[in-house]
Write a protein that holds these residues in place. Sequence first.
Motif, PDB file in Angstrom:
ATOM      1  N   UNK A 151       0.838  -1.189   0.000  1.00 21.30           N
ATOM      2  CA  UNK A 151       0.000   0.000   0.000  1.00 21.30           C
ATOM      3  C   UNK A 151       0.876   1.242   0.000  1.00 21.30           C
ATOM      4  N   UNK A 152       0.243   2.404  -0.020  1.00 21.31           N
ATOM      5  CA  UNK A 152       1.021   3.637  -0.066  1.00 21.31           C
ATOM      6  C   UNK A 152       0.470   4.662   0.916  1.00 21.31           C
ATOM      7  N   UNK A 153      -0.244   4.180   1.909  1.00 18.06           N
ATOM      8  CA  UNK A 153      -0.694   5.074   2.968  1.00 18.06           C
ATOM      9  C   UNK A 153      -1.910   5.926   2.661  1.00 18.06           C
ATOM     10  N   UNK A 154      -2.472   5.761   1.458  1.00 13.23           N
ATOM     11  CA  UNK A 154      -3.638   6.565   1.086  1.00 13.23           C
ATOM     12  C   UNK A 154      -4.878   6.070   1.836  1.00 13.23           C
TER      13      UNK A 154
ATOM     14  N   UNK B 283      -6.104   2.777   0.738  1.00 19.61           N
ATOM     15  CA  UNK B 283      -5.186   1.713   1.181  1.00 19.61           C
ATOM     16  C   UNK B 283      -5.447   1.325   2.635  1.00 19.61           C
ATOM     17  N   UNK B 284      -5.569   2.327   3.478  1.00 21.43           N
ATOM     18  CA  UNK B 284      -5.727   2.069   4.913  1.00 21.43           C
ATOM     19  C   UNK B 284      -7.041   1.351   5.182  1.00 21.43           C
TER      20      UNK B 284
ATOM     21  N   UNK C 192      -4.133  -0.236  -3.133  1.00 18.87           N
ATOM     22  CA  UNK C 192      -3.625  -1.392  -2.420  1.00 18.87           C
ATOM     23  C   UNK C 192      -3.726  -2.676  -3.245  1.00 18.87           C
ATOM     24  N   UNK C 193      -2.810  -3.600  -2.975  1.00 25.06           N
ATOM     25  CA  UNK C 193      -2.822  -4.891  -3.655  1.00 25.06           C
ATOM     26  C   UNK C 193      -2.291  -5.959  -2.712  1.00 25.06           C
TER      27      UNK C 193
ATOM     28  N   UNK D 212      -5.852  -6.905  -6.796  1.00 21.87           N
ATOM     29  CA  UNK D 212      -5.907  -5.443  -6.703  1.00 21.87           C
ATOM     30  C   UNK D 212      -7.231  -5.102  -6.046  1.00 21.87           C
ATOM     31  N   UNK D 213      -7.166  -4.458  -4.906  1.00 22.47           N
ATOM     32  CA  UNK D 213      -8.366  -4.233  -4.105  1.00 22.47           C
ATOM     33  C   UNK D 213      -8.699  -2.744  -4.126  1.00 22.47           C
ATOM     34  N   UNK D 214      -9.818  -2.420  -4.773  1.00 24.26           N
ATOM     35  CA  UNK D 214     -10.182  -1.017  -4.980  1.00 24.26           C
ATOM     36  C   UNK D 214      -9.017  -0.308  -5.681  1.00 24.26           C
ATOM     37  N   UNK D 215      -9.010   1.000  -5.662  1.00 29.26           N
ATOM     38  CA  UNK D 215      -7.944   1.703  -6.363  1.00 29.26           C
ATOM     39  C   UNK D 215      -7.551   2.927  -5.556  1.00 29.26           C
ATOM     40  N   UNK D 216      -6.326   2.912  -5.054  1.00 31.34           N
ATOM     41  CA  UNK D 216      -5.830   4.070  -4.316  1.00 31.34           C
ATOM     42  C   UNK D 216      -4.932   4.917  -5.197  1.00 31.34           C
TER      43      UNK D 216
END
Lengths: 79, 79
Positions: free
Chosen positions: A8-11, A14-15, A56-57, A67-71
């Motif tokens: 993830x990237x903290x978005x 993602x969280x 997030x993935x 790939x879960x949703x799109x951040x």
Amino acid sequence: MTKSVFYHAGCPVCISAEHDILRLINTSEHAIEVVHLGTHRQRISEAEKAGVKSVPALVIDGGNVLHINFGASLEDVKK
Amino acid sequence: MTKSVFYHAGCPVCISAEHDILRLINTSEHAIEVVHLGTHRQRISEAEKAGVKSVPALVIDGGNVLHINFGASLEDVKK
């Protein structure tokens, strides 16, 4: 014990996904390593090689990428 | 026991994600109902109201929707 990696990237997307995934998955049978690509930038290429296109993935053992949703796209994380 | 609903439409992406999700999630603590919207078309509107935009998708208790990879848009499933 299987091993998956959640990138993830903290978005916010993602969280939220991380929270849901860690709650749903049986972590006594499936170990999940959580990797923040914003703070561990040296692992971006590893994620890319595993087939991650966006975060997030969840890369699960066996190699499938969920790939879960799109951040954010991995391209954006690289910038 | 929480209750989630996995909506899909029988496509290869859907089947692959279903297999992965059912393997990862602790189904002794989290009940998962699998709904094939191609064969249960009367439930398309329910999925839409829950916020499903594409399949496969997992609607978890609490209301969050996890869109997992991309098989087909709900608009395409409606056709």
